[in-house]
Design an enzyme around this catalytic site. Structure first.
Site, PDB file in Angstrom:
ATOM      1  CE  LYS A  66      60.316 102.207 -18.381  1.00  0.00           C
ATOM      2  NZ  LYS A  66      59.267 101.422 -18.930  1.00  0.00           N
ATOM      3  CG  ASP A 102      57.087 100.969 -21.638  1.00  0.00           C
ATOM      4  OD1 ASP A 102      56.853  99.811 -21.263  1.00  0.00           O
ATOM      5  OD2 ASP A 102      57.954 101.704 -21.123  1.00  0.00           O
TER       6      ASP A 102
HETATM    7  N1  LIG Z   1      52.464  98.561 -16.536  1.00  0.00           N
HETATM    8  C1  LIG Z   1      53.607  98.620 -17.174  1.00  0.00           C
HETATM    9  O1  LIG Z   1      53.902  97.841 -18.067  1.00  0.00           O
HETATM   10  C2  LIG Z   1      54.588  99.718 -16.860  1.00  0.00           C
HETATM   11  C3  LIG Z   1      55.535 100.066 -17.830  1.00  0.00           C
HETATM   12  C4  LIG Z   1      56.401 101.093 -17.542  1.00  0.00           C
HETATM   13  C5  LIG Z   1      56.362 101.716 -16.298  1.00  0.00           C
HETATM   14  N2  LIG Z   1      55.445 101.329 -15.391  1.00  0.00           N
HETATM   15  C6  LIG Z   1      55.382 102.001 -14.072  1.00  0.00           C
HETATM   16  O2  LIG Z   1      55.293 103.404 -14.287  1.00  0.00           O
HETATM   17  C7  LIG Z   1      55.953 104.111 -13.237  1.00  0.00           C
HETATM   18  C8  LIG Z   1      56.923 105.142 -13.830  1.00  0.00           C
HETATM   19  O3  LIG Z   1      57.964 104.470 -14.505  1.00  0.00           O
HETATM   20  P1  LIG Z   1      59.041 105.279 -15.416  1.00  0.00           P
HETATM   21  O4  LIG Z   1      59.920 104.268 -15.998  1.00  0.00           O
HETATM   22  O5  LIG Z   1      58.354 106.275 -16.288  1.00  0.00           O
HETATM   23  O6  LIG Z   1      59.848 106.068 -14.283  1.00  0.00           O
HETATM   24  P2  LIG Z   1      60.600 107.485 -14.379  1.00  0.00           P
HETATM   25  O7  LIG Z   1      61.089 107.739 -15.743  1.00  0.00           O
HETATM   26  O8  LIG Z   1      61.563 107.478 -13.255  1.00  0.00           O
HETATM   27  O9  LIG Z   1      59.437 108.560 -14.048  1.00  0.00           O
HETATM   28  C9  LIG Z   1      58.845 108.606 -12.782  1.00  0.00           C
HETATM   29  C10 LIG Z   1      57.648 109.558 -12.787  1.00  0.00           C
HETATM   30  O10 LIG Z   1      57.027 109.507 -11.487  1.00  0.00           O
HETATM   31  C11 LIG Z   1      57.052 110.814 -10.908  1.00  0.00           C
HETATM   32  N3  LIG Z   1      57.206 110.686  -9.463  1.00  0.00           N
HETATM   33  C12 LIG Z   1      58.066 109.868  -8.799  1.00  0.00           C
HETATM   34  N4  LIG Z   1      57.902 110.017  -7.475  1.00  0.00           N
HETATM   35  C13 LIG Z   1      56.930 110.952  -7.294  1.00  0.00           C
HETATM   36  C14 LIG Z   1      56.325 111.542  -6.150  1.00  0.00           C
HETATM   37  N5  LIG Z   1      56.686 111.209  -4.900  1.00  0.00           N
HETATM   38  N6  LIG Z   1      55.349 112.464  -6.349  1.00  0.00           N
HETATM   39  C15 LIG Z   1      54.966 112.819  -7.597  1.00  0.00           C
HETATM   40  N7  LIG Z   1      55.511 112.288  -8.727  1.00  0.00           N
HETATM   41  C16 LIG Z   1      56.483 111.375  -8.566  1.00  0.00           C
HETATM   42  C17 LIG Z   1      58.207 111.516 -11.578  1.00  0.00           C
HETATM   43  O11 LIG Z   1      58.075 112.895 -11.437  1.00  0.00           O
HETATM   44  P3  LIG Z   1      59.399 113.850 -11.504  1.00  0.00           P
HETATM   45  O12 LIG Z   1      59.671 114.079 -12.960  1.00  0.00           O
HETATM   46  O13 LIG Z   1      58.975 115.057 -10.785  1.00  0.00           O
HETATM   47  O14 LIG Z   1      60.512 113.101 -10.817  1.00  0.00           O
HETATM   48  C18 LIG Z   1      58.019 111.015 -13.019  1.00  0.00           C
HETATM   49  O15 LIG Z   1      56.934 111.683 -13.647  1.00  0.00           O
HETATM   50  C19 LIG Z   1      56.633 103.046 -12.377  1.00  0.00           C
HETATM   51  O16 LIG Z   1      55.775 102.770 -11.269  1.00  0.00           O
HETATM   52  C20 LIG Z   1      56.677 101.829 -13.279  1.00  0.00           C
HETATM   53  O17 LIG Z   1      56.654 100.614 -12.564  1.00  0.00           O
HETATM   54  C21 LIG Z   1      54.555 100.341 -15.651  1.00  0.00           C
END
Ligand SMILES: NC(=O)c1ccc[n+]([C@@H]2O[C@H](COP(=O)([O-])OP(=O)(O)OC[C@H]3O[C@@H](n4cnc5c(N)ncnc54)[C@H](OP(=O)(O)O)[C@@H]3O)[C@@H](O)[C@H]2O)c1
Length: 282
Positions: A66, A102
Site C-alpha cells: 500500500k 480503507d
Molecule cells: N478488512 C479489510 O478491509 C482490510 C483492509 C486492509 C488490510 N486488512 C488486513 O490488515 C492487515 C495489514 O495489512 P496492511 O496492508 O496494512 O499490511 P502492511 O502494510 O504490510 O503492514 C503489516 C502490519 O502488520 C505488522 N506485522 C506483520 N507481521 C507481524 C508479526 N509477526 N508480529 C507483529 N506485527 C506484525 C507489521 O509490523 P512491522 O511494521 O513491524 O512489520 C505492520 O504493522 C492484513 O492482514 C490485511 O489483510 C484488512
C-alpha cells in the site's frame, strides 16, 4: 472489450476480493472481470508498467504494497496522499491514479456494527502499516481525541505518530512499545484495534491481556480471514464488544468499485459473497 480489474498483493491466499467483486459484476451484468495478481516483492514496479501497457482498468493494493506502490503511480489523489497509502488504483485515460478507501470503509463499518461514535474517544491501535495509516487518519477525522499506537517495528509507529500530528494538531497521537500495550491504563480505552496481519490464518495472536478493559470497550480486528480472529474470540470471552473485518472489506471494496466503474455496486450482494467465501475457506 472486457475491462480488467484486480488485486495486487503477496500473499493473496487469504483474500476474498475476487468473489466479492465478481458478485457485483454478475449482479450488474457489466463487462468486467476481477482477478488476483500475486506479485513478488521485487516485481511491483515491473507489474505496474505491465498493467498500464495492458490497459488494466483498475486494481486494489493490499499487504504489503500500500505504501511502496505510490512512487510508481502517475498520480495520487489528495486524500490518499495525505494518508500516505493507496489501496485503489484507477486507470484514467492511461494514467494510473491512486486512491484510499480503507479508512472511510473502516469507520463506516465500525459505526454500523457497534454503534460507537469515534468523537472524543481514546483508541489503542496495534500496527502501523498501510491499513493502519488509513484507519488512524479516518478515526481522527471522525473526532477521536487520543490514539495510542504500538507496532513491532517502533520506528514505523513513531513515523505514523509524527505524520498524524501534522494533520490533527488538536488530537493526541502517542507511540508506545509493543510490551507497553499491557501496562497502559486499559480502563481509559474505548476502542482497541488490530491492524497487523497477526490473527490471519497461520499467524499468531496479539499479546494483549483483555481482562481489565471496561465492558463497553470495543475490540476491533481488520483481519477478516478468519472472521473470528483469536483476538476477537478472547474479547468475546472477556465480555467485550467485538467488530470484525468483513464490513471494512465490503465498504472499501464498494467504494473502489464505484471509482473504477462509476456505478454504485450492490453492497448486500458483496457482503453475502464475502461471508460465503469465508465459510468455504474455513
Ligand atoms: N478488512 C479489510 O478491509 C482490510 C483492509 C486492509 C488490510 N486488512 C488486513 O490488515 C492487515 C495489514 O495489512 P496492511 O496492508 O496494512 O499490511 P502492511 O502494510 O504490510 O503492514 C503489516 C502490519 O502488520 C505488522 N506485522 C506483520 N507481521 C507481524 C508479526 N509477526 N508480529 C507483529 N506485527 C506484525 C507489521 O509490523 P512491522 O511494521 O513491524 O512489520 C505492520 O504493522 C492484513 O492482514 C490485511 O489483510 C484488512
Amino acid at each position: 472489450m472486457t475491462s480488467v480489474l484486480g488485486i495486487v498483493g503477496h500473499p493473496l491466499d487469504h483474500s476474498v476480493s475476487v468473489p466479492m467483486h465478481m458478485s457485483a459484476i454478475f449482479t450488474l451484468g457489466i463487462d468486467y472481470v476481477y482477478m488476483s495478481f500475486d506479485i513478488l516483492p521485487g516485481n511491483v514496479a515491473h507489474a505496474v508498467v505491465q498493467f498500464k501497457k495492458e490497459h488494466i482498468k483498475g486494481f486494489n493494493v493490499t499487504i504489503p504494497y500500500k505504501e511502496i506502490i505510490m512512487p510508481y503511480l502517475d498520480g495520487v489523489d489528495e486524500y490518499a496522499s495525505r494518508v500516505g497509502a493507496v489501496n485503489t488504483v484507477n486507470n484514467e485515460n492511461g494514467r494510473l491514479k491512486g486512491y484510499n478507501t480503507d479508512g472511510t470503509g473502516y469507520v463506516k463499518s465500525l459505526r454500523e456494527q457497534t454503534g460507537l461514535d469515534p468523537r472524543g474517544k481514546k483508541v489503542l491501535m496495534i500496527g502501523a502499516g498501510g491499513a493502519a495509516k488509513a484507519v488512524a487518519f479516518s478515526l481522527l477525522e471522525a473526532g477521536v481525541q487520543t490514539i495510542i499506537i504500538a507496532n513491532r517495528t517502533p520506528e514505523r509507529a513513531e513515523s505514523l505518530c509524527r505524520h498524524l500530528k501534522i494533520y490533527f494538531s488538536g488530537a493526541s497521537s502517542q507511540c508506545i512499545g509493543m510490551p507497553d500495550i499491557n501496562t497502559i491504563d486499559h480502563k481509559a480505552i474505548n476502542l482497541v484495534i488490530n491492524t497487523t496481519s497477526l490473527g490471519m490464518k497461520g499467524a499468531g495472536d496479539i499479546d494483549i491481556d483483555l481482562t481489565d478493559f471496561e465492558n463497553d470497550t470495543v475490540v476491533s480486528d481488520i483481519v477478516y480471514n478468519p472472521l473470528e480472529t483469536p483476538l476477537l474470540k478472547r474479547a468475546g470471552q472477556a465480555g467485550l464488544k467485538t467488530h470484525d473485518g468483513a464490513g471494512m472489506l465490503v465498504y472499501q471494496g464498494a467504494e473502489s468499485f464505484r471509482i473504477w466503474t462509476g456505478v454504485q455496486p450492490p453492497v448486500d450482494v458483496m457482503r453475502q459473497a464475502v461471508l460465503r467465501a469465508l465459510q468455504e475457506h474455513h
